[in-house]
Scaffold this active site. Structure first.
Site, short mmCIF file in Angstrom:
data_model
loop_
_atom_site.label_atom_id
_atom_site.label_comp_id
_atom_site.label_asym_id
_atom_site.label_seq_id
_atom_site.Cartn_x
_atom_site.Cartn_y
_atom_site.Cartn_z
N TYR B 145 0.66 -1.38 0.03
CA TYR B 145 -0.06 -0.05 -0.10
C TYR B 145 0.92 1.32 0.00
O TYR B 145 1.82 1.34 0.82
CB TYR B 145 -1.08 0.05 1.10
CG TYR B 145 -1.72 1.11 1.03
CD1 TYR B 145 -3.35 0.72 0.63
CD2 TYR B 145 -1.62 2.35 1.28
CE1 TYR B 145 -4.10 1.70 0.37
CE2 TYR B 145 -2.57 3.34 1.26
CZ TYR B 145 -3.94 3.03 0.68
OH TYR B 145 -4.89 3.98 0.57
N GLN B 206 -11.10 0.35 0.68
CA GLN B 206 -11.50 -0.56 -0.63
C GLN B 206 -10.37 -1.09 -1.22
O GLN B 206 -10.42 -2.36 -1.75
CB GLN B 206 -12.18 0.31 -1.34
CG GLN B 206 -11.40 1.41 -2.36
CD GLN B 206 -11.74 2.54 -1.32
OE1 GLN B 206 -11.92 2.70 -0.19
NE2 GLN B 206 -11.37 3.79 -1.82
N ASN B 229 -3.54 5.92 6.04
CA ASN B 229 -4.53 6.70 6.81
C ASN B 229 -5.21 6.02 8.03
O ASN B 229 -4.87 4.72 7.88
CB ASN B 229 -5.19 7.84 6.16
CG ASN B 229 -6.38 6.98 5.29
OD1 ASN B 229 -6.70 5.90 5.42
ND2 ASN B 229 -6.98 7.78 4.21
N GLN B 274 11.86 15.51 10.82
CA GLN B 274 10.66 14.78 11.19
C GLN B 274 9.56 15.53 11.22
O GLN B 274 8.52 15.14 10.86
CB GLN B 274 11.06 14.08 12.57
CG GLN B 274 10.58 12.83 13.28
CD GLN B 274 10.71 11.82 12.11
OE1 GLN B 274 9.66 11.27 11.53
NE2 GLN B 274 11.91 11.69 11.64
N HIS B 277 7.22 16.25 8.33
CA HIS B 277 6.10 15.22 7.70
C HIS B 277 4.68 15.46 8.04
O HIS B 277 3.72 15.04 7.19
CB HIS B 277 6.69 13.80 8.38
CG HIS B 277 7.63 13.02 7.77
ND1 HIS B 277 7.55 12.64 6.59
CD2 HIS B 277 8.65 12.62 8.34
CE1 HIS B 277 8.49 12.06 6.21
NE2 HIS B 277 9.40 12.05 7.16
N GLU B 342 10.88 5.75 17.25
CA GLU B 342 11.11 5.05 15.84
C GLU B 342 12.54 5.29 15.17
O GLU B 342 13.18 4.42 15.00
CB GLU B 342 9.96 5.86 14.82
CG GLU B 342 9.99 5.38 13.44
CD GLU B 342 9.16 6.22 12.64
OE1 GLU B 342 8.83 7.32 12.92
OE2 GLU B 342 8.87 5.90 11.38
N HIS B 343 12.85 6.68 15.36
CA HIS B 343 14.23 7.09 14.98
C HIS B 343 14.99 7.47 15.93
O HIS B 343 14.61 8.36 16.89
CB HIS B 343 14.33 8.13 13.80
CG HIS B 343 13.42 8.08 12.81
ND1 HIS B 343 12.22 8.26 12.44
CD2 HIS B 343 13.68 7.03 11.68
CE1 HIS B 343 11.83 7.82 11.40
NE2 HIS B 343 12.46 7.22 10.69
N ASP B 376 16.23 7.49 5.59
CA ASP B 376 15.31 7.57 4.98
C ASP B 376 15.18 7.15 3.56
O ASP B 376 14.34 6.58 2.89
CB ASP B 376 14.60 8.95 5.10
CG ASP B 376 13.96 9.17 6.39
OD1 ASP B 376 13.69 8.32 7.15
OD2 ASP B 376 13.67 10.34 6.76
N HIS B 435 -2.63 -39.41 20.61
CA HIS B 435 -1.33 -39.00 20.45
C HIS B 435 -0.21 -40.00 20.83
O HIS B 435 0.53 -40.33 20.27
CB HIS B 435 -1.22 -37.60 21.14
CG HIS B 435 -1.91 -36.47 20.45
ND1 HIS B 435 -3.14 -36.15 20.19
CD2 HIS B 435 -1.03 -35.23 19.94
CE1 HIS B 435 -3.49 -35.04 19.86
NE2 HIS B 435 -2.06 -34.49 19.45
#
Lengths: 453, 453
Positions: B145, B206, B229, B274, B277, B342-343, B376, B435
């Site tokens: 995606y 969708q 999103n 950062q 963004h 994250e970073h 990045d 078993h």
């Protein structure tokens, strides 16, 4: 009287042949199983999670009272102390104690090999001195969910806790519901052998919530693993993101690929060993030899009356089992790939001829001596495996589930010159000027800043 | 007039000191971010998924018309042909083409090293000849995606498609919404460079549904990766189990640990990179040196007016940013572990002194020259990283996300004797007689079956 109301059941798995005109439709119908959670369960679970998040221990105590008929005034009463785990182990007969220890040792050895093969940090340096790699570290604290009641399996405790332990997880918190306060000494003993840090006799969505959010008594964990009922599965899915989770377990399945060289009784018993878990369990035989399939059906007829769990086995085989004649072993392998079974036995004289053709399976059991039940308990590999076709994209539970990775990047001054120009070009292309500028500031000659695109 | 209505914004990240009495509360408030999806979005997404499952292409076309203002009579019109991807690449200026290729080469090289380090099959044999191991295989088909509109990043195409390609995935299906039909040539070019198999200009829940369930035109995939999103995140979470998914992405974050040795402008620009963004992005500086923090604030004041995205940067820094004075670098490392960023930049003269203290982070950038923006785009490691503290339990996107493992077990005849007795003991203990019996039938001397416990 009891034989009159409960006549010995018979087990007739659906007999199919890939040459039949109606094969595709009949096969699809037999495989069909829906993992959809019903909306009522989803809402109930959402409410329980919200309540435990808000009220903590008090909510967990309420639900434990209501769902497990276990009344405790405070959470401390539901904690399993290390002494209690050890005492449970020591109360077992010697043969069970040494079996648990021997199984744990083999499972540990396998997972240690797994960590060495796929779970160590690595790095390399570019010619300009830039270092790139990944650092692998264990999770700090994990929760393992052990089902209670009729499906309380000590082997599941080993299979969840040992990979966590081998990964180096600091704290392993076990939750296991004990309806009416009945504890399974084998489960407690397994927790002792596997190195569980703390245990609580709670279960259901409330136990998942306690582990995910933390309460005054139950510590918040980083990840929750282990199978459970529909409420547990729905709760795990819902807390995913707050904590990590392993896969969502569906009914257990076995697929046996047989070339006709294994004693039919062995194969029949392997099909039973899956079917005895649960009426929804699925046992399928694929074989090019019609006479051999007849022999397996005859062995089923002969052996079923000897099995204590004959009723469950019969219902599972009748409702969901199948004996399928294929045109060839190659076709059997192709069908196996469509099913992506949890357990896949290659009951053949030439297992290594077929193994390369098998793309999707949780675990592959090669050769007639490798009964699935050996893998369930003590061969070494994990018995927590992807079900319902999810072996197409997921893996057995392993050390990697209890580790995480951090990328390591150390750009040298020389490296920053080459990479900086490149990164800036791409960053300007994306309209991210601060990204571009952060790269350009590290250049020996800082160029003027470009205009926005 | 425009300067009057849009005065140059100022950026004053929250200034804190760990010695302040109110530090814990202020710090917790600043970190707070809730990943909870609102119930209205959840219901809307559930409806879209059900509709696409039922009506396939027709439903996808309807939603694309409604949400993306893109009217197509049939799905074929929304497919990106290989020719179109190549033409987009060839239409770019040479400098962009070679930058894309160079970045792709470095990302590929890194992920190839990752596959060798952690993604190969392995096995060993016991002394009795029993074979144990894991076979590692690529997924058959994955969906990636790619967000559209203002956040359409070609680098994200590389970072999702290249690890899949290196893993050996057979088909890589890209979906990217193109509101009003506006295609981003860099995104299409990146798909060409990264080896995407097919692409569709669809997005939202969708597109996730089409990939998860398959339609007449869009093939069903095994796993879906890539950020989106709130609708995309909710849809991915909901189809988890039908297909695999990667992590659910939250707002991006950077944490800079600074010992005061890096030029303050570099750190300021890293915080900007950062913040630019997204207004929800979080930039935090931890440093034991108050005068250095002042210098970074002064650099922020000086550099902000030069940035085209100054308004977004200022809002992000003012609402979510922080400059925190710590008692020591050790304390800064401890706080970093609580955030699990994250970073994580270790902007220090001695990055290897602090790195071993850092337990949780998506990516660790060592030394002053390693700006996050190099990572990045082109250093090599993946830029799809765990956000919102999920680095405590999850990892950068990698080759391992596009592979799965199957356990391999081949028990020798000798092995079956030792393991069979052990497995039977444990299986009888769990009340699973089939078993036990499956294991016992492989013994040279088959014992009588035990009574149920």
């Amino acid at each position: 009287m009891s034989t009159a109301t409960n006549p010995m059941p018979t087990a007739r798995p659906l007999r199919l042949s890939t040459s039949d005109a109606g094969f595709e439709a009949a096969f699809a119908a037999r495989l069909h199983w829906s993992a959809e959670t019903d909306a009522a369960i989803e809402q109930r679970v959402a409410d329980i999670l919200a309540d435990v998040r808000l009220r903590g221990d008090a909510a967990v105590l309420d639900y434990t009272r209501r769902f497990d008929a276990l009344d405790a005034a405070e959470m401390a009463a539901l904690e399993l102390s290390p002494d209690e785990l050890r005492a449970a182990f020591e109360s077992l007969p010697e043969v069970q104690r040494s079996a648990l220890r021997a199984a744990a040792d083999r499972v540990r050895r396998y997972h240690e090999a797994q960590r060495r093969a796929a779970g160590e940090s690595w790095s390399y340096r570019d010619e300009d001195g830039t270092l790139l790699g990944q650092k692998v570290t264990p999770l700090d604290r994990v929760g393992i969910y052990v089902p209670g009641g009729k499906a309380a399996y000590p082997s599941s405790v080993l299979m969840n806790a040992i990979p966590a332990h081998v990964a180096g997880v600091g704290e392993i918190i076990m939750v296991v519901p004990t309806p009416r306060g009945e504890k399974n000494p084998l489960v407690l003993a397994a927790a002792y052998v596997a190195g569980v840090t703390r245990g609580f006799t709670i279960g259901g969505a409330q136990a998942v919530a306690a582990l995910a959010y933390g309460t005054a008594t139950v510590p918040k964990v980083d990840k929750i693993t282990g199978p459970g009922n529909a409420y547990v599965a729905s709760a795990k899915k819902r807390v995913f993101g707050v904590v990590g989770i392993d896969m969502i377990a569906g009914p257990s399945e076995i697929l046996v690929l047989a070339d006709g060289s294994t004693p039919p009784e062995w194969v029949a018993m392997d099909l039973f060993s899956q079917a005895e878990h649960d009426e929804l369990a699925q046992s399928i035989l694929l074989c090019p030899d019609a006479a051999y399939i007849d022999a397996v059906q005859a062995a089923i007829d002969r052996l079923l009356p000897l099995m204590p769990r004959a009723a469950i086995i019969a219902k599972s085989l009748n409702d969901r089992g199948a004996l399928i004649q294929t045109r060839s072993m190659e076709e059997a392998c192709a069908i196996s790939n469509r099913i992506a079974p949890e357990h896949l036995e290659v009951s053949s004289r030439e297992p290594h001829r077929w193994e390369p053709l098998l793309r999707h399976a949780g675990a592959i059991f090669l050769g007639a001596y490798t009964s699935e039940s050996l893998g369930d308990y003590c061969a070494g590999p994990n018995h927590v495996l992807p079900t319902s076709g999810t072996a197409r994209f997921s893996s057995p539970l392993g050390v990697y589930d209890f580790q995480k990775r951090s990328s390591l990047i150390e750009v040298s001054e020389a490296g920053a010159q080459a990479l900086g120009t490149l990164a800036a070009e791409l960053a300007y292309g994306e309209g991210l000027q601060a990204h571009a500028r952060a790269a350009e500031l590290r250049l020996r000659e800082v160029p003027p800043m470009r205009k926005p695109r």
